[in-house]
Scaffold this active site. Structure first.
Site, PDB file in Angstrom:
ATOM      1  CB  SER A 294      -0.908   0.124   1.128  1.00  0.00           C
ATOM      2  OG  SER A 294      -1.616   1.150   1.203  1.00  0.00           O
TER       3      SER A 294
ATOM      4  CE1 TYR B 165      -4.527  -2.656   4.346  1.00  0.00           C
ATOM      5  CE2 TYR B 165      -3.694  -0.696   4.197  1.00  0.00           C
ATOM      6  CZ  TYR B 165      -4.174  -1.785   3.443  1.00  0.00           C
ATOM      7  OH  TYR B 165      -4.343  -1.873   2.236  1.00  0.00           O
TER       8      TYR B 165
END
Length: 284
Positions: free
Chosen positions: A176, A189
């Site tokens: 990400s 996350y």
């Protein structure tokens, strides 16, 4: 340039969320005719039922691959992805369950090989995320669930796949933009995606002598079920408008990065990361 669709306020109660409930529906369809870039290949795509995973599954099928789709419990989305893969003239195998459990991850790989006779491409894409703005409020249960889904599953699936991957095979892991820039409201996350990035680089070095390439894709704000399933409804409204390109990305725009790395187009890439993020400048 792709127009930015209006995204109204909306929310869902369960992670990782359902694509069939999203408004507007994410755009996953490939833009170009297939030319057989993955003809004769078999790909296992985790989190392949929806979002980026669905877009990758459909694109890989168009390019000739047979596809195993591993997912958590989103049966309706998974069945639609199977239909889409078959509409491209390919075959799809659906496998539901928790890949954070090693026995299930191993079984998923074995079922893929049993069904299709080989495994050439592993896409470690399955993940979950929750907002966690206050670290002191992050429960041990939620933290461990995030780690199991996003990190342990990646390890377990790769461990199980390696005995089946031959020279010329490849692994592509989803990380990400948050692994590079951090995110003050997605702490757990973002940390797991940093782990995925380090895992990708480490495994690329580990497997280079075996002729197996390992790379990563680091999406920015992409319109997937993650968003309404993890964010307050008002924050979902016009999601992605703060990106330099002024809009959220669509899953099909990320799938092309996976195809590049999984095909012979990316034959000189290993240990690298591609950044479909709408113009955010981050370290490579």
């Amino acid at each position: 340039m792709t127009d930015a669709p209006h995204i109204p306020a909306q929310t869902q109660d369960d992670m990782p969320g359902d694509e069939f409930r999203m408004d507007p529906a994410p755009d996953y369809m490939p833009r170009h005719a297939g030319v057989g870039k993955l003809k004769g290949k078999v790909a296992l795509i985790t989190g392949g039922d929806s979002g980026i995973g669905r877009a990758v599954a459909v694109l890989f099928a168009r390019e000739g691959a047979k596809v195993a789709i591993a997912y958590f419990d989103e049966d309706e989305d998974a069945q639609e992805t199977q239909r889409l893969v078959e509409a491209e003239g390919s075959e799809a195998l659906l496998i539901a369950g928790d890949l954070g459990v090693k026995a299930h991850a191993t079984d998923t790989v074995e079922r893929t090989v049993a069904a299709f006779g080989q495994l050439d491409i592993l896409i470690n894409n399955a993940a979950m995320q929750w907002v966690d703005e206050d670290l002191t409020e992050l429960s041990e249960e939620r933290l461990r669930r995030t780690m199991d889904s996003n990190v342990m599953a990646c390890f377990f699936c790769t461990q199980a796949a390696l005995p089946h991957l031959k020279e010329g095979a490849c692994i592509v892991n989803t990380t990400s933009v948050n692994a590079f820039k951090g995110n003050d409201s997605l702490i757990a996350y973002s940390t797991t995606r940093g782990a995925t990035l380090a895992f990708s680089r480490s495994m690329a070095s580990n497997l280079v002598d075996k002729g197996i390439r390992v790379n990563a894709v680091a999406p920015g704000p992409i319109w997937t079920p993650f968003i309404p399933a993890s964010m307050p409804a008002e924050e979902v409204k016009d999601f992605g408008s703060g990106a330099p390109m002024g809009r959220a990305g669509q899953p099909w725009e990320v799938a092309t990065a996976f195809l590049f790395l999984a095909s012979s187009d990316g034959s000189y890439f290993t240990g690298q990361t591609l950044h479909p993020n709408g113009g955010m400048i981050v370290g490579a």
